[in-house]
Structures are given as structure tokens and as C-alpha cells.
Design a protein around this motif. Structure first.
Motif, PDB file in Angstrom:
ATOM      1  N   ALA A   1     -55.361   8.501 -51.379  1.00  0.00           N
ATOM      2  CA  ALA A   1     -56.178   8.080 -50.234  1.00  0.00           C
ATOM      3  C   ALA A   1     -56.774   6.703 -50.481  1.00  0.00           C
ATOM      4  O   ALA A   1     -56.735   5.820 -49.615  1.00  0.00           O
ATOM      5  N   LEU A   2     -57.319   6.487 -51.674  1.00  0.00           N
ATOM      6  CA  LEU A   2     -57.936   5.204 -52.006  1.00  0.00           C
ATOM      7  C   LEU A   2     -56.894   4.097 -52.140  1.00  0.00           C
ATOM      8  O   LEU A   2     -57.181   2.925 -51.870  1.00  0.00           O
ATOM      9  N   ALA A   3     -55.682   4.456 -52.524  1.00  0.00           N
ATOM     10  CA  ALA A   3     -54.613   3.467 -52.659  1.00  0.00           C
ATOM     11  C   ALA A   3     -54.201   2.871 -51.324  1.00  0.00           C
ATOM     12  O   ALA A   3     -53.573   1.808 -51.277  1.00  0.00           O
ATOM     13  N   THR A   4     -54.545   3.540 -50.209  1.00  0.00           N
ATOM     14  CA  THR A   4     -54.187   3.026 -48.884  1.00  0.00           C
ATOM     15  C   THR A   4     -55.127   1.926 -48.400  1.00  0.00           C
ATOM     16  O   THR A   4     -54.835   1.274 -47.392  1.00  0.00           O
ATOM     17  N   LEU A   5     -56.229   1.696 -49.084  1.00  0.00           N
ATOM     18  CA  LEU A   5     -57.240   0.757 -48.588  1.00  0.00           C
ATOM     19  C   LEU A   5     -56.716  -0.664 -48.374  1.00  0.00           C
ATOM     20  O   LEU A   5     -57.158  -1.342 -47.440  1.00  0.00           O
ATOM     21  N   PRO A   6     -55.783  -1.180 -49.198  1.00  0.00           N
ATOM     22  CA  PRO A   6     -55.240  -2.510 -48.911  1.00  0.00           C
ATOM     23  C   PRO A   6     -54.555  -2.606 -47.543  1.00  0.00           C
ATOM     24  O   PRO A   6     -54.369  -3.716 -47.022  1.00  0.00           O
ATOM     25  N   LEU A   7     -54.177  -1.484 -46.957  1.00  0.00           N
ATOM     26  CA  LEU A   7     -53.566  -1.480 -45.630  1.00  0.00           C
ATOM     27  C   LEU A   7     -54.604  -1.638 -44.522  1.00  0.00           C
ATOM     28  O   LEU A   7     -54.245  -1.744 -43.351  1.00  0.00           O
ATOM     29  N   GLN A   8     -55.873  -1.609 -44.881  1.00  0.00           N
ATOM     30  CA  GLN A   8     -56.997  -1.753 -43.952  1.00  0.00           C
ATOM     31  C   GLN A   8     -56.961  -0.713 -42.818  1.00  0.00           C
ATOM     32  O   GLN A   8     -57.039  -1.061 -41.641  1.00  0.00           O
ATOM     33  N   PRO A   9     -56.841   0.555 -43.174  1.00  0.00           N
ATOM     34  CA  PRO A   9     -56.871   1.596 -42.141  1.00  0.00           C
ATOM     35  C   PRO A   9     -58.270   1.740 -41.556  1.00  0.00           C
ATOM     36  O   PRO A   9     -59.274   1.431 -42.211  1.00  0.00           O
ATOM     37  N   ASP A  10     -58.329   2.219 -40.336  1.00  0.00           N
ATOM     38  CA  ASP A  10     -59.623   2.489 -39.711  1.00  0.00           C
ATOM     39  C   ASP A  10     -60.273   3.726 -40.317  1.00  0.00           C
ATOM     40  O   ASP A  10     -61.493   3.766 -40.511  1.00  0.00           O
ATOM     41  N   GLU A  11     -59.430   4.729 -40.620  1.00  0.00           N
ATOM     42  CA  GLU A  11     -59.961   5.988 -41.142  1.00  0.00           C
ATOM     43  C   GLU A  11     -58.919   6.670 -42.014  1.00  0.00           C
ATOM     44  O   GLU A  11     -57.741   6.736 -41.656  1.00  0.00           O
ATOM     45  N   VAL A  12     -59.376   7.163 -43.166  1.00  0.00           N
ATOM     46  CA  VAL A  12     -58.540   7.962 -44.056  1.00  0.00           C
ATOM     47  C   VAL A  12     -59.285   9.261 -44.335  1.00  0.00           C
ATOM     48  O   VAL A  12     -60.445   9.236 -44.749  1.00  0.00           O
ATOM     49  N   ILE A  13     -58.618  10.382 -44.095  1.00  0.00           N
ATOM     50  CA  ILE A  13     -59.199  11.695 -44.363  1.00  0.00           C
ATOM     51  C   ILE A  13     -58.357  12.374 -45.435  1.00  0.00           C
ATOM     52  O   ILE A  13     -57.132  12.453 -45.322  1.00  0.00           O
ATOM     53  N   GLY A  14     -59.008  12.846 -46.477  1.00  0.00           N
ATOM     54  CA  GLY A  14     -58.322  13.595 -47.519  1.00  0.00           C
ATOM     55  C   GLY A  14     -58.745  15.050 -47.479  1.00  0.00           C
ATOM     56  O   GLY A  14     -59.942  15.338 -47.341  1.00  0.00           O
TER      57      GLY A  14
END
Length: 255
Positions: free
Chosen positions: A87-100
Motif C-alpha cells: 500500500a505504501l509503495a503506491t504513494l509515488p503514483l500519487q493516488p487519492d486514496e489507498v485502503i488496505g
């Protein structure tokens, strides 16, 4: 909290599919045992991941995120999130929301501390069963899973749920261990059956957890067999990419 699921699925419920491999010798279900196992090892999970894989698992996630980037997902669900590494690895993609989501509160607690320490506001973790996701149909641009699908009690049900919550055109990305062949496969199998359980017991105190790992990998339907399962559950453009001599595979499919 996440949105509640729509009780009217878009396609028929899949037949049960999964493996009988369980972490412990008890009468409880695989799901209950997997939950207990991850609660037991949560305090050492991240350290053991880095140590036992020599840090290669970090590179696997980075490769997966590079593949995901072209899809530009803004709302992402990380199933079996564990301590939230993927989930944290997706942050460079600048998502609006990540839910784990995960069934182990012990693992989620470790992940929540990471998020709090880094003051991240667009990632949240919550308890969730992969086979009964509590979200509406067509909710996410991408659903990701790292080394979690082989722990599903009902593999086809879990994959069906992932498909259900994807938006049309959304992508499912699944990282999972594979079975390398040839000389490297022999070395890999020897390592899994000897050193991995030994070190796992030494550092985590739960030898069964790291005996379960190679057993679950051996029993898991990989490669073409897994891709065919995805296709049978209405995934399109199903593909895979093997990494590190076939130790890990990245499976992708769109809705």
C-alpha cells in the motif's frame, strides 16, 4: 469506514477452490489459522521479510508499481495488506486514496504505526476478509495483493471479490511466489525446507509459520494454471511476469 458491499453480485458465485495446506495442526479453518499465524509473527514480520529475502522483495514491489503506473490509478485497494508495505509503495503514483484490508489485527497495528509515523493521510487500514470485501461493486481503479492470495481459504471466491470491486477497465495486480526450476530451483527448495524454517523459528518464535510458507508455495496453482483461473472468473488481458529466476510472479488482469 469503507462502503458496504452490494449484495447483488454481477456474476455467479464461484465454486470453492483453494489448498488444504494450513499453518498449524488443528481443527480450525485455514482462515482462522492464517489469522493466528500472522498475529503471532507480526512483531518480526518486516524484519524477517527483509532478512529472509535479502531485501529482494522490495525490488519486486517496485517493479510492480512501475507496471501499475501506466494505469494511473487514483483509488487503490490493497487486499491482505499485512503491514502495508505494498500500500505504501503506491504513494509515488500519487493516488487519492489507498485502503488496505487484512484479517490480522496484529499486522494492521504495525502498518498503522508506519502510516502515523510518516504522517500519511491518504492511506488507511481496516479489518477486512478477502472473500467478503465490504465495498460496493465497481469501487476501485486498481486492486493489488502481495503474497496473500495463496493464503485465501477459497481462492476463486477471493479473486471473484477482487473482480467485483474493480471498476470496469480497472486492473488487478497480484504478486505471488512461484516455483523456479533447474539448478536455481534446487537451491531455492533446499533453502525453503531447511534454513527458512530454522531462521523463522529463531527470530519469530513460530516455526510453523515458516514451514507453512514453502508448503503453501508448493501447493499453489502458479503460471498458466493460475492465469486460467483468473480468466474463468471474467478477468481480461491476463498476463504474468516472472522475476528473480522465477521465484516471484506478477499476475495482471483487467475487468
Amino acid at each position: 469506514m469503507g462502503k458496504k458491499r452490494n449484495n447483488q453480485p454481477k456474476f455467479a458465485q464461484p465454486k470453492p477452490m483453494g489448498t488444504n495446506v494450513k499453518p498449524y495442526q488443528s481443527d480450525s479453518t485455514k482462515k482462522e489459522q492464517v489469522q493466528q499465524m500472522f498475529d503471532n509473527i507480526a512483531h518480526k514480520y518486516d524484519f524477517l521479510n527483509r532478512f529472509l529475502s535479502l531485501g529482494i522483495d522490495i525490488g519486486w514491489r517496485k517493479k510492480a508499481i512501475k507496471m501499475l503506473a501506466k494505469h494511473q490509478p487514483k483509488k487503490i485497494l490493497d487486499v491482505a495488506t499485512g503491514t502495508a508495505d505494498f500500500a505504501l509503495a503506491t504513494l509515488p503514483l500519487q493516488p487519492d486514496e489507498v485502503i488496505g484490508v487484512d484479517i490480522s489485527e496484529g499486522m494492521l497495528d504495525v502498518g498503522r504505526k508506519k502510516i502515523a509515523d510518516r504522517r500519511i493521510t491518504n492511506v488507511r487500514l481496516e479489518y477486512g476478509d478477502s472473500e467478503q470485501l465490504q465495498f460496493d461493486n465497481d469501487s476501485f481503479d486498481a486492486v493489488i495483493v502481495a503474497f496473500g492470495v495463496r493464503n485465501f481459504e477459497n481462492l476463486s471466491q477471493g479473486l471473484s471479490e477482487i473482480n467485483r470491486v474493480l471498476k470496469p477497465g480497472g486492473i488487478a495486480m497480484i504478486l505471488e511466489f512461484s516455483k523456479p526450476t533447474g539448478f536455481f530451483g534446487l537451491i531455492f527448495n533446499l533453502y525453503n525446507k531447511t534454513l527458512l524454517p530454522l531462521w523463522g523459528k529463531l527470530f519469530s518464535g513460530d516455526s510453523a509459520a515458516y514451514t507453512y510458507l514453502p508448503e503453501s508455495v508448493a501447493a499453489f496453482p502458479e503460471g498458466n494454471e493460475f492465469k486460467q483461473i483468473m480468466r474463468s472468473l471474467s478477468y481480461r488481458k491476463v498476463d504474468d511476469r516472472r522475476l528473480t529466476f522465477g521465484v516471484c510472479s506478477i499476475y495482471t488482469g483487467t475487468k
